[in-house]
Design a protein around this motif. Structure first.
Motif, short mmCIF file in Angstrom:
data_model
loop_
_atom_site.label_atom_id
_atom_site.label_comp_id
_atom_site.label_asym_id
_atom_site.label_seq_id
_atom_site.Cartn_x
_atom_site.Cartn_y
_atom_site.Cartn_z
N GLY A 178 10.01 0.47 -1.16
CA GLY A 178 10.95 -0.62 -1.28
C GLY A 178 10.47 -1.77 -2.13
N GLN A 179 9.26 -1.69 -2.62
CA GLN A 179 8.71 -2.76 -3.46
C GLN A 179 8.33 -2.25 -4.85
N GLY A 180 8.90 -1.12 -5.22
CA GLY A 180 8.59 -0.53 -6.51
C GLY A 180 7.63 0.63 -6.38
N PRO A 181 7.54 1.48 -7.40
CA PRO A 181 6.68 2.66 -7.32
C PRO A 181 5.20 2.29 -7.24
N GLU A 182 4.48 3.06 -6.48
CA GLU A 182 3.03 2.89 -6.34
C GLU A 182 2.38 4.26 -6.29
N LEU A 183 1.10 4.30 -6.59
CA LEU A 183 0.36 5.55 -6.62
C LEU A 183 -0.51 5.68 -5.38
N ILE A 184 -0.62 6.90 -4.88
CA ILE A 184 -1.53 7.24 -3.80
C ILE A 184 -2.62 8.14 -4.37
N LEU A 185 -3.87 7.70 -4.24
CA LEU A 185 -5.01 8.45 -4.77
C LEU A 185 -6.14 8.44 -3.74
N ALA A 186 -7.26 9.02 -4.12
CA ALA A 186 -8.46 9.01 -3.29
C ALA A 186 -9.50 8.07 -3.89
N SER A 187 -10.33 7.52 -3.03
CA SER A 187 -11.50 6.80 -3.53
C SER A 187 -12.42 7.79 -4.24
N ALA A 188 -13.31 7.28 -5.05
CA ALA A 188 -14.16 8.15 -5.87
C ALA A 188 -14.95 9.15 -5.04
N ASP A 189 -15.32 8.78 -3.80
CA ASP A 189 -16.12 9.68 -2.95
C ASP A 189 -15.27 10.47 -1.96
N TRP A 190 -13.96 10.38 -2.09
CA TRP A 190 -13.01 11.12 -1.25
C TRP A 190 -13.11 10.74 0.23
N THR A 191 -13.52 9.54 0.54
CA THR A 191 -13.59 9.12 1.95
C THR A 191 -12.41 8.24 2.36
N ARG A 192 -11.67 7.67 1.38
CA ARG A 192 -10.60 6.73 1.67
C ARG A 192 -9.32 7.09 0.92
N VAL A 193 -8.19 6.79 1.54
CA VAL A 193 -6.89 6.89 0.87
C VAL A 193 -6.58 5.53 0.26
N VAL A 194 -6.16 5.54 -1.00
CA VAL A 194 -6.02 4.30 -1.76
C VAL A 194 -4.61 4.19 -2.33
N GLN A 195 -4.08 2.98 -2.31
CA GLN A 195 -2.79 2.66 -2.91
C GLN A 195 -3.02 1.77 -4.13
N VAL A 196 -2.29 2.06 -5.21
CA VAL A 196 -2.33 1.21 -6.40
C VAL A 196 -0.90 0.80 -6.71
N ARG A 197 -0.65 -0.53 -6.65
CA ARG A 197 0.68 -1.05 -6.96
C ARG A 197 0.55 -2.28 -7.84
N ARG A 198 1.18 -2.20 -9.01
CA ARG A 198 1.15 -3.27 -10.00
C ARG A 198 -0.28 -3.73 -10.31
N GLY A 199 -1.15 -2.76 -10.46
CA GLY A 199 -2.52 -3.03 -10.86
C GLY A 199 -3.45 -3.44 -9.74
N THR A 200 -2.94 -3.54 -8.51
CA THR A 200 -3.76 -3.95 -7.37
C THR A 200 -4.11 -2.73 -6.54
N VAL A 201 -5.39 -2.58 -6.23
CA VAL A 201 -5.89 -1.46 -5.44
C VAL A 201 -6.04 -1.89 -3.99
N ASP A 203 -6.82 -0.41 0.13
CA ASP A 203 -7.31 0.67 0.98
C ASP A 203 -6.30 0.94 2.09
N LEU A 204 -5.92 2.20 2.27
CA LEU A 204 -4.96 2.57 3.31
C LEU A 204 -5.62 3.23 4.51
N GLY A 205 -6.93 3.42 4.47
CA GLY A 205 -7.59 4.01 5.62
C GLY A 205 -8.41 5.24 5.27
N PRO A 206 -9.06 5.83 6.28
CA PRO A 206 -9.92 6.99 6.03
C PRO A 206 -9.13 8.21 5.57
N MET A 207 -9.81 9.06 4.81
CA MET A 207 -9.20 10.30 4.34
C MET A 207 -8.97 11.24 5.52
#
Length: 217
Positions: A178-201, A203-207
């Motif tokens: 509802g606030q525009g498209p955002e990306l869901i990715l992994a942290s570099a070490d695959w331990t965290r779920v990450v959100q990127v929206r409008r250039g801001t990263v 943390d969404l919690g553990p993988m």
């Protein structure tokens, strides 16, 4: 009496795109086997097919060919990873008449990029393509947009990934809460779920033990 002017022919519309011509001429096997693709088949709205056949020095190194309107003309283009066997991967855009634009090849064999999503990620009304540059090594999220016949880098963020060597799929992707498209990715070490929206990263919690999927809003 003046003759009626003929209407200009309608632009060809791509309705689907498929990777074709499996080949083992590039042994990177980052997607789990030694087979890549030597061609791309575009199916048009009028039922015709247009095939792109790459030279022996290149392959399509991808899990699918994606459709999205990148040029803003209301018709979709095809977005796919195209790899040079000596120079590594690039991100390429194709239309009914052939290649429209591509990023530079990474510059070294066995170096890949993983598409992450296609949307107006910064809210300026224009489409960006996001991909992870070398998801097993460099692990940088890159946003590019089409400027004329060139893909221009708009933003690069470190410490993110969306693929592990040998997997035949790319993890994560795009969501809109509802606030525009955002990306869901992994942290570099695959331990965290990450959100990127409008250039801001963020943390969404553990993988999860089941791996990276797009969480509900």
């Amino acid at each position: 009496m003046l003759a009626a002017l003929a209407a200009p022919p309608a632009a060809a519309e791509i309705v689907s795109a498929d990777l074709i011509q499996p080949t083992d001429r590039y042994g990177h096997a980052v997607l789990g086997d030694a087979l890549e693709w030597g061609g791309l088949r575009l199916t048009l709205a009028d039922g015709r097919h247009e095939d792109v056949t790459l030279p022996e020095t290149r392959v399509f190194e991808d899990v699918e060919a994606r459709l999205a309107d990148i040029t803003g003309d209301g018709l979709p283009e095809v977005i796919v990873v195209e790899t040079d066997v000596a120079l590594g991967a690039s991100l390429a855009i194709y239309g009914p008449d052939g290649k429209i634009a591509a990023t530079p090849f990474i510059g070294q064999s066995s170096r890949w990029l993983a598409p992450a999503g296609i949307a107006d990620f910064d809210g300026d009304g224009r489409i960006e393509i996001a991909y992870v540059d070398r998801p097993h090594l460099r692990k940088e999220l890159v946003f590019v947009r089409l400027e004329g016949d060139q893909l221009i880098e708009a933003l690069r963020l470190p410490g993110l990934t969306n693929h592990r060597i040998g997997e035949d799929f790319i993890s994560g992707g795009v969501r809109d809460c509802g606030q525009g498209p955002e990306l869901i990715l992994a942290s570099a070490d695959w331990t965290r779920v990450v959100q990127v929206r409008r250039g801001t990263v963020s943390d969404l919690g553990p993988m999860p033990a089941t791996g990276l999927t797009i969480p509900p809003c």
